[in-house]
Design an enzyme around this catalytic site. Structure first.
Site, short mmCIF file in Angstrom:
data_model
loop_
_atom_site.label_atom_id
_atom_site.label_comp_id
_atom_site.label_asym_id
_atom_site.label_seq_id
_atom_site.Cartn_x
_atom_site.Cartn_y
_atom_site.Cartn_z
N LYS A 160 0.91 -0.95 -0.06
CA LYS A 160 0.14 -0.46 -0.22
C LYS A 160 0.85 1.36 -0.02
CE LYS A 160 -1.66 2.19 3.66
NZ LYS A 160 -2.02 3.94 2.58
N GLY A 187 7.44 4.58 8.49
CA GLY A 187 6.64 5.52 8.51
C GLY A 187 6.57 6.66 10.05
N SER A 188 5.55 6.73 10.47
CA SER A 188 5.56 6.86 11.68
C SER A 188 5.95 6.19 13.19
CB SER A 188 4.28 8.26 11.46
OG SER A 188 3.34 7.53 12.13
N GLU A 205 4.05 7.14 15.91
CA GLU A 205 2.83 6.80 15.98
C GLU A 205 2.25 5.36 15.90
OE1 GLU A 205 0.72 9.65 14.97
OE2 GLU A 205 -1.33 9.58 15.65
N GLY A 218 3.47 2.98 13.69
CA GLY A 218 4.86 1.76 14.03
C GLY A 218 4.31 1.28 15.25
N GLU A 251 10.97 0.46 10.13
CA GLU A 251 11.63 1.43 9.78
C GLU A 251 11.00 3.22 10.55
OE1 GLU A 251 13.03 4.41 8.44
OE2 GLU A 251 13.14 4.09 6.95
N CYS A 295 13.56 10.51 6.79
CA CYS A 295 13.67 9.67 7.76
C CYS A 295 15.01 9.76 8.78
CB CYS A 295 13.02 8.37 8.21
SG CYS A 295 13.70 7.72 6.29
N GLU A 340 10.55 15.43 15.67
CA GLU A 340 10.42 15.05 15.05
C GLU A 340 9.60 16.09 13.64
OE1 GLU A 340 9.39 11.19 12.03
OE2 GLU A 340 11.35 11.78 11.20
P1 NAI Z 1 1.65 7.76 8.65
O1 NAI Z 1 2.77 6.98 9.49
O2 NAI Z 1 0.95 8.04 9.68
O3 NAI Z 1 1.94 7.15 7.00
C1 NAI Z 1 3.05 6.01 6.67
C2 NAI Z 1 1.55 5.02 6.46
O4 NAI Z 1 1.32 3.81 7.03
C3 NAI Z 1 0.84 5.47 4.90
O5 NAI Z 1 1.16 4.95 4.04
C4 NAI Z 1 -0.57 5.76 6.11
O6 NAI Z 1 -1.77 5.56 4.60
C5 NAI Z 1 0.12 4.61 6.98
N1 NAI Z 1 -0.99 4.46 7.98
C6 NAI Z 1 -1.49 5.47 8.46
N2 NAI Z 1 -2.32 4.92 9.55
C7 NAI Z 1 -1.92 3.45 9.62
C8 NAI Z 1 -2.16 2.66 10.29
N3 NAI Z 1 -3.64 2.68 11.20
N4 NAI Z 1 -2.41 0.89 10.09
C9 NAI Z 1 -1.43 1.22 8.89
N5 NAI Z 1 -1.24 1.49 7.96
C10 NAI Z 1 -1.11 3.49 8.19
O7 NAI Z 1 2.51 9.15 8.35
P2 NAI Z 1 2.22 10.52 7.71
O8 NAI Z 1 0.69 10.74 8.89
O9 NAI Z 1 1.55 10.77 6.37
O10 NAI Z 1 3.61 11.82 8.26
C11 NAI Z 1 2.76 12.13 9.47
C12 NAI Z 1 4.70 12.33 10.21
O11 NAI Z 1 4.73 10.76 9.95
C13 NAI Z 1 4.99 13.16 9.78
O12 NAI Z 1 5.02 14.46 9.50
C14 NAI Z 1 6.80 12.16 9.95
O13 NAI Z 1 7.28 13.40 11.05
C15 NAI Z 1 6.51 10.98 9.95
N6 NAI Z 1 6.72 10.21 9.38
C16 NAI Z 1 7.62 10.05 9.09
C17 NAI Z 1 8.25 8.83 8.30
C18 NAI Z 1 9.82 8.02 8.25
O14 NAI Z 1 10.10 7.28 7.06
N7 NAI Z 1 10.23 8.08 9.56
C19 NAI Z 1 8.28 8.56 7.05
C20 NAI Z 1 6.57 9.79 6.90
C21 NAI Z 1 5.88 10.04 7.81
#
Ligand code: NAI
Ligand code: MG
Length: 825
Positions: free
Chosen positions: A191, A243-244, A246, A248, A265, A299, A396
């Site tokens: 996804k 992703g975040s 949170e 994770g 990650e 990240c 972050e």
């Molecule tokens: P996110 O962690 O919500 O999204 C990443 C992925 O997870 C997306 O594909 C999203 O649709 C999916 N997702 C969201 N909730 C989920 C759940 N409950 N179960 C399974 N999949 C889920 O990140 P978001 O909201 O786009 O960004 C928020 C903050 O997260 C950013 O401001 C940044 O600080 C951090 N972030 C960090 C990343 C990294 O590579 N370390 C990448 C993206 C965001």
């Protein structure tokens, strides 16, 4: 129009836009509306959501929201494709991966422009960094597919894997996920992030063109709920997420006790450390790449600039001058340094955090030029006068915002660098190689760049320590995330297979004894008193007196339990064989403190020294082998022959890890720079372990020995039913030169104590061998500080060295740190 003379004076240069034409025609071909790619075909578009170009704020396509039914269909397609894909000869899979790499290269400009329009990142980066790295990942992993049988003998694909990726490197994260999974023989449901679904769809088309079998790669779009449906799907064997932190944490909890393998990650707040002998002009360019690369939405962005006091003022002045020259604008302009922020909500988040930094008293600086106002743009931003505890120093930001702090001494720099719950990456700048290589191992991070930053390659593992997640992507270390020991796949064993009362019987099944026949010959040379095992010595008159009350073993000493409770230990037939103290929360806390106090010194002990101590434990155990055999037989009524066998196997196991202590080498990865990436196996730190209930001595030694051989310190909860072999073991430890605190043993209610350990924020890993409910509890509780867990309810034949020892244990006890050291001037 400007005259040549004017242009010469200002050195202003005009826009150099990349054409959108090909992308527009690709989007047009699809009428700008997309279904999912499931089972080798495109689904009819369902409920749609808008995909925006953040540089123009215009909708460029509409994509289907994945429903539960879509996820079910994708999982079913992946499941039915699995046997054939997994069964393919490695060379055949290598050919497919090779074809994917070629396919990406053939469409590289289309992918680069599409990525730029979907995400807002500059074409300079998508063209020169993202897309070439994507191709590189498929080439590299075509190689692992080819070598799978020889390099990962005894391992096989996990099965159906769910992969959820973020929006900051949409296609690159896809490649990091898909390439190793395919190479290992898994099938996939991926996804993409809701902000950036388009390059994944274009990739699906490329995969289709080259003939990837239907169902091997499935792409389902959608928001968080779609991701959650993948995570919770009972027929998915592994989840890989970027992703975040949170989300994770949500995923860690959602998969607890499910038997799904997990790699995460997550976020970071990575330090960029500058010592006073660093080449400051290089440092400035390093900072540009660290925090303004991809608008800081990285990240592992070097988002905390830690500068040695003496050069701080000069460096800040140089940085401001450089920031004045950065160009922010249309991502498709080849001459632009920074493009757009991915979405309005992210832009808002950055603005709020910057505002908070200002209101908490830090000094904010931005260049004098103005950003475009139409799309989601944010200027490079520099904070000084930042307190280590302030929000912008801890959270972050995920934007082009750098916070600066100063330090005086190298020790202070390490303390400051590690002063965050994260541990993804670090960058160290100094002209002294001594200093750099002294600091690198002290930083809690999975990647360390020396005089460089944000270097990535498919051959080097990438991933975090602590709350930045676990598991590695890339390199040999990354392949393990998609493999499982043959016959050990969660589906093979049946996730519903709860361990129950039958386990004791199985554990002592005599058939398992026969598999290690050599054990019967060896021990006589190790056991100085084989006669102690004669049947006459097992008469009850020779048994240790029941009134000997053991204590706990904490900080190298026998310690009274906090509460004055003991539990009676009965043999299976109901005979009282002794008592063991009932440890509690406070005892666990004391043990964790002792383990921490010992951790630094033990991690720094040489492999040779640690090996010597393991051999010494073996020697002392052998000297008392008869006593231990008697005790085990008396407790478990397994028969004296089996008991002796267990002791012999325990001695052999200690030898195994004595041997490994100076042999579990890291490696030097072959990365495409003039330099090396040193992959070091570092201890995780303080490991809590709830031992298997069966094999009271061998089960414990099988866990403790690999952990301490690799430099960890431990808190051990022995078998609850049969703890007396562990309490007898104190005296062996006391005579074996084991430094205080390296092994701490707390007896009592196994699951209750394990929960305290799993919840403890100063415990870095938790191993649990026992019932499924305990596995679930361990994984759930571990989410608080994202501990590494190794929790399993699967039966293991502890007597069999193939099952009970070796690299699988050593890998669980270590995490790989990649230190990149470029050479030359
Ligand atoms: P996110 O962690 O919500 O999204 C990443 C992925 O997870 C997306 O594909 C999203 O649709 C999916 N997702 C969201 N909730 C989920 C759940 N409950 N179960 C399974 N999949 C889920 O990140 P978001 O909201 O786009 O960004 C928020 C903050 O997260 C950013 O401001 C940044 O600080 C951090 N972030 C960090 C990343 C990294 O590579 N370390 C990448 C993206 C965001
Ligand atoms: Mg989100």
């Amino acid at each position: 129009m400007s005259s040549v003379a004017e242009i010469f004076n200002t050195m202003e240069y005009g826009p150099a836009p990349e054409s959108e034409k090909e992308v527009l025609s690709w989007l047009g071909k699809h009428e700008r509306v997309f279904g999912h790619y499931i089972g080798g075909a495109w689904t009819e578009p369902g409920q749609l959501f808008d995909v925006m170009n953040p540089a123009t704020s215009k909708t460029i396509a509409r994509v289907s929201e994945g429903t539960k039914a879509d996820v079910d269909a994708a999982v079913a397609a992946a499941r039915s494709a699995l046997p054939d894909w997994k069964g393919l000869a490695p060379h055949a899979r290598a050919r497919f991966l090779y074809a994917l790499a070629r396919g990406v290269q053939k469409h590289s400009r289309l992918l680069a422009v599409l990525e730029s329009m979907d995400n807002g990142k500059s074409i300079r980066e998508t063209r020169d960094i993202d897309v070439p790295l994507v191709a590189r990942h498929f080439y590299h992993h075509a190689g692992w597919a080819q070598l799978l049988d020889s390099e990962f003998a005894g391992y096989e694909a996990i099965g159906v894997v769910g992969q959820i990726i973020p929006w900051n490197f949409p296609l690159l994260m896809l490649a990091w996920k898909i390439a190793p999974a395919l190479a290992a023989g898994n099938t996939i449901i991926l996804k993409p992030a809701e902000f950036t679904p388009l390059t994944a769809l274009c990739f699906a088309e490329i995969a289709h063109e080259i003939g990837i079998p239907a169902g091997v790669i499935n792409i389902v779009n959608g928001h968080g709920e779609t991701g959650a449906a993948i995570v919770e799907h009972p027929d998915v064997d592994k989840i890989a997420f970027t992703g975040s932190t949170e989300v994770g944490r949500i995923i860690r909890k959602a998969t607890a006790g499910s038997g799904k393998k997990l790699s995460l990650e997550l976020g970071g707040k990575s330090p960029f450390i500058v010592y006073d002998d660093a080449d400051l002009d290089s440092v400035v360019e390093g900072v540009v790449d660290a925090i303004w690369f991809n608008q800081g939405q990285v990240c592992c962005a070097g988002s905390r600039l830690l500068v040695q006091e003496g050069v701080a003022e000069r460096l800040v002045a140089k940085l401001r001058a450089r920031m004045e020259k950065l160009r922010v604008g249309s991502p498709l302009d080849k001459a632009v340094d920074m493009g757009a922020i991915v979405a309005p909500v992210q832009l808002e988040r950055i603005r709020e955090l910057v505002q908070q930094g200002v209101s908490e008293g830090s000094t904010m600086w931005q260049p004098s030029w103005a950003c475009p106002t139409e799309g989601c743009f944010y200027p490079p931003t520099l904070f000084t006068d930042v307190q280590p505890s302030s929000t912008i120093a801890q959270v972050e930001i995920f934007g082009p915002v750098l916070v600066t702090m100063t330090f005086r001494t190298p020790e202070e720099s390490v303390a400051l660098a590690n002063n965050t719950p994260y541990g993804l990456a670090a960058s160290i700048w100094t002209e002294s190689i001594n200093l750099a290589l002294d600091i690198a191992p002290k930083i809690k991070a999975g990647v360390v760049w020396v005089n460089s930053t944000n270097l990535f390659d498919a051959a080097a593992g990438f991933g975090g320590y602590r709350e930045s997640g676990f598991g590695r992507e890339g390199g040999r270390e990354g392949m393990w995330e998609y493999l499982v020991r043959q016959g050990r796949g969660s589906r093979v064993e049946g996730r519903g297979n709860v361990r129950g009362a039958s386990r004791r019987k199985t554990a002592f099944d005599s058939t398992s004894m026969q598999s290690s026949a050599e054990g019967a010959i060896l021990p006589s040379t190790l056991d100085p008193q084989p006669s102690t095992l004669s049947s006459s010595s097992l008469s009850s008159s020779s048994l240790p007196p029941v009134d000997r009350t053991p204590k706990l073993f904490i900080a190298g000493k026998q310690a009274r339990p906090d509460q004055g409770y003991t539990r009676r230990i009965h043999s299976p037939s109901g005979r009282v064989v002794g008592e063991s103290p009932e440890g509690n929360r406070k005892d666990i806390r004391n043990a964790v403190e002792a383990a921490h106090a010992a951790a630094k010194g033990w991690a720094r002990a040489t492999g040779h020294n640690r090996g010597q101590i393991l051999y010494y434990i073996a020697e002392n155990l052998a000297a008392r082998g008869g006593d231990f055999a008697r005790r085990i037989d008396e407790m478990t009524e397994c028969g004296k022959r089996r008991a002796k066998h267990e002791v012999d196997a325990s001695i052999a196991r200690l030898f195994t890890y004595g041997a490994w202590a100076d042999k579990y080498d890291g490696s030097v990865h072959s990365v495409p720079i003039r330099g090396v990436a040193i992959a070091m196996n570092e201890p995780i730190g303080v490991i809590g372990m709830a031992c298997p209930d069966e094999y009271s001595l061998l089960g414990m030694i099988s866990l403790v020995a690999p952990a301490i051989a690799t430099g960890n310190t431990t808190i051990v909860i022995p078998s609850a039913d049969y703890p007396l072999a562990a309490t007898d073991f104190y005296s062996v430890l006391e005579t074996s030169d084991v430094p205080a605190g390296v092994i701490n043993i707390v007896t009592g209610d196994k699951d209750g104590l394990a929960k305290v350990l799993a919840e403890h924020d100063d415990v870095e890993a938790m191993w649990y061998f026992g019932a499924r409910e305990g596995v679930r509890m361990t994984e759930l509780a571990s989410a608080s500080n994202m501990k590494r867990t190794w929790a399993t309810w699967h039966e293991r034949d502890w007597l069999d060295a193939k099952d009970g020892e070796g690299r699988e244990f050593l890998r669980a006890a270590t995490q790989v740190k990649n230190i990149w050291v470029p050479y030359g001037e």
